[in-house]
Each structure stands twice: as C-alpha cells, then as structure tokens.
Scaffold this active site. Structure first.
Site, PDB file in Angstrom:
ATOM      1  N   HIS A 245       0.838  -1.206   0.000  1.00 24.66           N
ATOM      2  CA  HIS A 245       0.000   0.000   0.000  1.00 24.66           C
ATOM      3  C   HIS A 245       0.875   1.260   0.000  1.00 24.66           C
ATOM      4  O   HIS A 245       0.593   2.224  -0.724  1.00 24.66           O
ATOM      5  CB  HIS A 245      -0.889   0.049   1.257  1.00 24.66           C
ATOM      6  CG  HIS A 245      -1.943  -1.012   1.339  1.00 24.66           C
ATOM      7  ND1 HIS A 245      -2.116  -1.786   2.461  1.00 24.66           N
ATOM      8  CD2 HIS A 245      -2.892  -1.401   0.452  1.00 24.66           C
ATOM      9  CE1 HIS A 245      -3.145  -2.609   2.266  1.00 24.66           C
ATOM     10  NE2 HIS A 245      -3.627  -2.399   1.048  1.00 24.66           N
TER      11      HIS A 245
ATOM     12  N   ARG B  68      -2.204  -6.164  -8.584  1.00 23.21           N
ATOM     13  CA  ARG B  68      -0.992  -6.966  -8.366  1.00 23.21           C
ATOM     14  C   ARG B  68      -0.849  -8.036  -9.422  1.00 23.21           C
ATOM     15  O   ARG B  68       0.239  -8.312  -9.914  1.00 23.21           O
ATOM     16  CB  ARG B  68      -1.052  -7.638  -6.986  1.00 23.21           C
ATOM     17  CG  ARG B  68      -0.936  -6.682  -5.830  1.00 23.21           C
ATOM     18  CD  ARG B  68      -1.447  -7.289  -4.558  1.00 23.21           C
ATOM     19  NE  ARG B  68      -2.875  -7.621  -4.691  1.00 23.21           N
ATOM     20  CZ  ARG B  68      -3.662  -7.958  -3.695  1.00 23.21           C
ATOM     21  NH1 ARG B  68      -3.170  -8.061  -2.479  1.00 23.21           N
ATOM     22  NH2 ARG B  68      -4.939  -8.222  -3.894  1.00 23.21           N
TER      23      ARG B  68
ATOM     24  N   LYS C 236     -17.420  -5.796   7.735  1.00 22.86           N
ATOM     25  CA  LYS C 236     -16.349  -6.682   7.246  1.00 22.86           C
ATOM     26  C   LYS C 236     -15.547  -7.280   8.406  1.00 22.86           C
ATOM     27  O   LYS C 236     -14.584  -7.993   8.177  1.00 22.86           O
ATOM     28  CB  LYS C 236     -15.398  -5.884   6.338  1.00 22.86           C
ATOM     29  CG  LYS C 236     -15.896  -5.693   4.903  1.00 22.86           C
ATOM     30  CD  LYS C 236     -14.757  -5.211   4.002  1.00 22.86           C
ATOM     31  CE  LYS C 236     -15.153  -5.206   2.531  1.00 22.86           C
ATOM     32  NZ  LYS C 236     -14.014  -4.801   1.670  1.00 22.86           N
TER      33      LYS C 236
ATOM     34  N   SER D 169      -3.216  -7.730   2.802  1.00 20.62           N
ATOM     35  CA  SER D 169      -3.464  -7.582   4.242  1.00 20.62           C
ATOM     36  C   SER D 169      -3.907  -8.915   4.833  1.00 20.62           C
ATOM     37  O   SER D 169      -3.503  -9.284   5.933  1.00 20.62           O
ATOM     38  CB  SER D 169      -4.554  -6.537   4.483  1.00 20.62           C
ATOM     39  OG  SER D 169      -4.156  -5.292   3.980  1.00 20.62           O
TER      40      SER D 169
END
Ligand code: PNS
Length: 170
Positions: free
Chosen positions: A22, A97, A46, A135
């Site tokens: 990030h 990515r 979440k 993450s």
C-alpha cells in the site's frame, strides 16, 4: 510523467492493516497528482482486525514516517464515488498486483463509472516485491507465527503483535 498540481486523487481501501505494498502505491500515486486522499473504508460489517480510527492512525504514522507530503488520510462510509465527489476528487487510484485482481477491479470501476462518469479510475502496479502481498495474508502469516518484517511498517507489526495477543479471530 507531468505533475498535475490541481488533481485530487483518492486511494481507497480497507487497509486492514496497511502493508508496504500500500505504501508503495501511495508513493506512486503521489507522483501523479497534486493531492492524494487515502480513504479508509470504515465498514465494520467486514469485521476488520483494526477499527477505522486505528487504521487511520496507522496510515497517518506511516505516511509521516515516509515523509510523503500532500497526503491526507481519512475514513469514509457509504458510496466511494460520493465521498470522492465530496472531496473534489476526479480520480480513483487502485493497485493491481496480478490478473486475479482484474475481475473485481473491473466490476468496481464500471459500477463507479456508471454512478459518476466524471470520476476516472486509474490502476497502478506496485513494485514486484509486493505482488504476492495482501493484508489478509499478512494477518494469517503473523497469526501463525511467521515473520512479516519488511512486509509491513514496523509500527504496524507492533500493533499486529498487540492485537493478536488480545484476539484470536483476526
Ligand atoms: O482494499 P479493498 O477492501 O479491496 O477496498 C475495497 C473498497 C473500499 C475500494 C470498496 O469496497 C469500496 O469502494 N467500498 C465502498 C462502497 C462502494 O462504493 N461500493 C460500490 C463500489 S462497486
């Protein structure tokens, strides 16, 4: 690349927690806009490992430690494009990515475009050293006792250590 000093861009995400991938993206996005807003989705549905205010703090610390100027860190709820419009942003920045990111990103981009066509989404590719990093994987490796140094800022690693001791579900 020419620097557009009036351009406000939004880099949205969950950042649960911030990774060096990030941070790499924040640095790249900063190079192409005058003002960058890192927008952290506060949505507690979440079940994030870190609260929105903890995530805001973590990103602010890392941005300050990296010496990045003209980067604001904030949290938001509701539609991203409405938040972007309220901040006067004309660009959303997302990182890609691998090809596996593409489908989800395309769906979001086309929906966001439908909602507010005046806001353009651009994609940046992080340094290849971070192309495997997420993450979710950082939390899992850390929880299972693996080494995540070099993958997250040291302050994030420390917070992860504290959080894992407090909870077993993150
Ligand atoms: O880092 P993430 O979790 O992949 O980021 C996803 C994020 C925060 C960009 C996305 O969930 C989002 O924009 N949420 C806000 C709600 C919204 O605007 N939904 C419609 C977009 S399709």
């Amino acid at each position: 690349m020419p620097h557009s000093s009036n351009l406000v861009a939004i880099y949205p995400g969950s950042f649960d927690p911030l990774t060096n991938g990030h941070l790499d993206l924040i640095e790249r996005a900063r190079a192409i806009c005058g003002h960058l807003v890192v927008a952290i989705l506060s949505n507690e549905d979440k079940k994030p490992a870190f609260t929105a205010s903890e995530r805001v703090e973590m990103v602010r610390e890392a941005v300050a430690d990296s010496g990045f100027k003209k980067v604001v860190v904030d949290s938001f709820d509701g539609l991203l494009v409405d938040y972007a419009a309220a901040r006067g942003a004309s660009m959303i920045v997302r990182g890609i990515r691998a090809i596996s990111d593409y489908e989800y990103e395309m769906q979001m981009t086309l929906m966001n475009r439908r909602l507010r066509p005046e806001i353009e989404t651009v994609f940046l590719i992080p340094n290849e050293a971070y192309s495997f990093l997420s993450s979710r994987i950082v939390k899992e490796v850390f929880r299972l006792g693996g080494n995540v140094s070099g993958l997250v800022p040291p302050a994030v690693e420390m917070r992860l250590r504290n959080r894992i001791h407090e909870r077993s579900d993150c």
